[in-house]
Write an enzyme that holds these catalytic residues in place. Structure first.
Site, PDB file in Angstrom:
ATOM      1  N   HIS A   1      51.963  43.526   8.364  1.00 53.56           N
ATOM      2  CA  HIS A   1      50.541  43.341   8.044  1.00 53.56           C
ATOM      3  C   HIS A   1      49.588  44.183   8.877  1.00 53.56           C
ATOM      4  O   HIS A   1      48.393  44.210   8.622  1.00 53.56           O
ATOM      5  CB  HIS A   1      50.140  41.874   8.194  1.00 53.56           C
ATOM      6  CG  HIS A   1      49.989  41.437   9.622  1.00 53.56           C
ATOM      7  ND1 HIS A   1      51.052  41.255  10.442  1.00 53.56           N
ATOM      8  CD2 HIS A   1      48.885  41.179  10.367  1.00 53.56           C
ATOM      9  CE1 HIS A   1      50.628  40.887  11.631  1.00 53.56           C
ATOM     10  NE2 HIS A   1      49.314  40.842  11.626  1.00 53.56           N
TER      11      HIS A   1
HETATM   12  N1  UDP Z   1      53.620  33.136  10.122  1.00 48.36           N
HETATM   13  C1  UDP Z   1      53.700  32.071   9.252  1.00 48.36           C
HETATM   14  N2  UDP Z   1      53.927  32.331   7.930  1.00 48.36           N
HETATM   15  C2  UDP Z   1      54.065  33.589   7.441  1.00 48.36           C
HETATM   16  C3  UDP Z   1      53.992  34.677   8.353  1.00 48.36           C
HETATM   17  C4  UDP Z   1      53.752  34.422   9.680  1.00 48.36           C
HETATM   18  O1  UDP Z   1      53.577  30.918   9.658  1.00 48.36           O
HETATM   19  O2  UDP Z   1      54.265  33.743   6.230  1.00 48.36           O
HETATM   20  C5  UDP Z   1      53.371  32.865  11.546  1.00 48.36           C
HETATM   21  C6  UDP Z   1      54.390  33.454  12.472  1.00 48.36           C
HETATM   22  O3  UDP Z   1      55.497  32.607  12.575  1.00 48.36           O
HETATM   23  C7  UDP Z   1      53.606  33.585  13.768  1.00 48.36           C
HETATM   24  C8  UDP Z   1      52.225  33.919  13.277  1.00 48.36           C
HETATM   25  O4  UDP Z   1      52.156  33.493  11.914  1.00 48.36           O
HETATM   26  O5  UDP Z   1      53.560  32.365  14.458  1.00 48.36           O
HETATM   27  C9  UDP Z   1      52.012  35.393  13.410  1.00 48.36           C
HETATM   28  O6  UDP Z   1      50.899  35.744  12.733  1.00 48.36           O
HETATM   29  P1  UDP Z   1      50.615  37.248  12.301  1.00 48.36           P
HETATM   30  O7  UDP Z   1      51.876  37.972  12.149  1.00 48.36           O
HETATM   31  O8  UDP Z   1      49.692  37.138  11.139  1.00 48.36           O
HETATM   32  O9  UDP Z   1      49.746  37.815  13.509  1.00 48.36           O
HETATM   33  P2  UDP Z   1      50.093  38.480  14.905  1.00 48.36           P
HETATM   34  O10 UDP Z   1      51.042  37.598  15.630  1.00 48.36           O
HETATM   35  O11 UDP Z   1      50.638  39.835  14.636  1.00 48.36           O
HETATM   36  O12 UDP Z   1      48.775  38.551  15.607  1.00 48.36           O
END
Ligand code: UDP
Length: 363
Positions: free
Chosen positions: A206
């Site tokens: 993403h």
């Molecule tokens: N996550 C979730 N469902 C999904 C994809 C991600 O619950 O379909 C959770 C994942 O397990 C983690 C968090 O969302 O805890 C990560 O979010 P994201 O990847 O959007 O953001 P980042 O961590 O890169 O800031």
């Protein structure tokens, strides 16, 4: 103590859930929750409040879908109104989104102390909007709660006064430990015949640097298509990624072992993490969760903020190039990894943060 928690994006709901449970249990502490509206789809927002039992937001600013400047600006203005009305003793912000920066800026200008959870992380890539948000938020904050020693070192090297920096461990570790007991098998759509009991790779994508660059997105999906001939790949797809794939006219459904599904809830994500053989991602949170659930991880970026995972051989940086991703897969697939080192604390970060907040309010 009256605390205003500012959240707006999926990973922040998960982090805030861990700390909110501790805040709610604390006498003489009230938490007001402000949702900026940055993530608004039901499966990117509402589901987390429901299943993680986060109290309903007291405010929803409904600021979403704008350019970075417009979004941050509108949030800043609206958060300032809430600060005038609520007069909190402290503002809590999480991570590195526009909501984080807007919350920190609004509060610091009104001399309301700011606590930043997940402070000190750096990718050293200033083209990432998240990197700018982190740096500015850290420098505006009064209490910097770091998940790792590397994060502490980063803040020291930027000249942040020592008394503001606290090494507390990672609230995502707290969340993973607590919610693991509630993990739930996700229902899969008809077009996805995976049983989730046979080997599969869990992938997410993403980051703007990947999704907004057609060349990169194509390279990554070419690599995934190739790998999926050996092991099926399940991708709970972020709305932005789906949109970009559609805009590019890419037909993922034509690749027989690559399955795009809607985003899943956190409890379902934990189930997938537990059952997969390997994680491939550009997500910050998922890199750590792979480690929490003893799964090797390939990161589809050139750098990571979670450098200790790479140093310990749990994570391999593959970039976005098709060949380098295939090489990383060959190296990581079935690699034996030692997951025993305790890189992110013992799941007590929220309690440690609470102690610091109480000490701060007593000063
Ligand atoms: N996550 C979730 N469902 C999904 C994809 C991600 O619950 O379909 C959770 C994942 O397990 C983690 C968090 O969302 O805890 C990560 O979010 P994201 O990847 O959007 O953001 P980042 O961590 O890169 O800031």
């Amino acid at each position: 103590m009256k605390i205003l928690t500012i959240i707006g994006a999926r990973p922040q709901f998960i982090k805030a859930a861990a700390l909110s449970r501790v805040l709610c249990a604390q006498e003489n502490t009230t938490e007001i929750i402000l949702h900026t509206g940055q993530h608004f789809d039901a499966n990117m927002s509402k589901v987390f409040f429901a299943e993680l039992e986060i109290p309903e937001p007291d405010y929803n600013l409904e600021v979403a879908g704008l350019s970075h400047g417009a979004m941050t600006g509108r949030m800043l203005e609206k958060i300032e109104h809430v600060l005038f009305d609520e007069k909190p003793d402290l503002v809590l912000v999480y991570g590195d989104t526009n909501s984080t920066l807007a919350g920190a800026l609004a509060a610091v200008k009104l001399h309301v102390p700011v606590a930043h959870i997940e402070a000190g992380l750096r990718s050293f890539n200033r083209r990432m909007p998240e990197e700018i948000n982190r740096i500015l938020t850290d420098h505006a904050s009064d209490l910097l709660f770091c998940p790792t020693r590397t994060a502490v070192d980063n803040l020291r090297s930027e000249g942040i006064p020592e008394k503001r920096i606290h090494l507390v461990g990672d609230v995502m570790q707290d969340a993973a430990l607590f919610y693991a007991q509630k993990a739930r098998k996700p229902p899969l759509p008809e077009y996805c015949p995976l049983t989730l009991e046979s080997p599969f790779i869990l992938a997410t994508l993403h980051r703007a640097e990947n999704t907004d660059d057609p060349m990169r997105l194509k390279e990554i999906f070419n690599a995934l298509a190739e790998i999926s001939r050996l092991v099926p790949i399940l991708i709970p797809a972020h709305p932005r990624t789906r949109k970009k794939i559609a805009e590019m006219g890419m037909d993922i459904s034509a690749v027989s072992n690559l399955f795009l599904i809607d985003p899943v809830g956190y409890l379902e994500m934990i189930y997938l993490l537990r059952n997969c053989t390997l994680v491939m991602t550009d997500s910050g949170g998922l890199q750590k969760e792979a480690y929490f659930f003893n799964k090797p991880c390939i990161t589809l970026r050139d750098e990571t903020e979670w450098v200790e995972l790479v140093e310990h051989g749990c994570n391999l940086l593959a970039g976005y190039n098709r060949d380098s991703i295939l090489k990383a897969f060959a190296a990581m697939h079935q690699r034996t990894i030692n997951f025993s080192s305790n890189l992110y604390g013992a799941g007590k970060a929220s309690q440690t943060i609470m102690k610091h907040l109480l000490a701060e309010s007593a000063r």
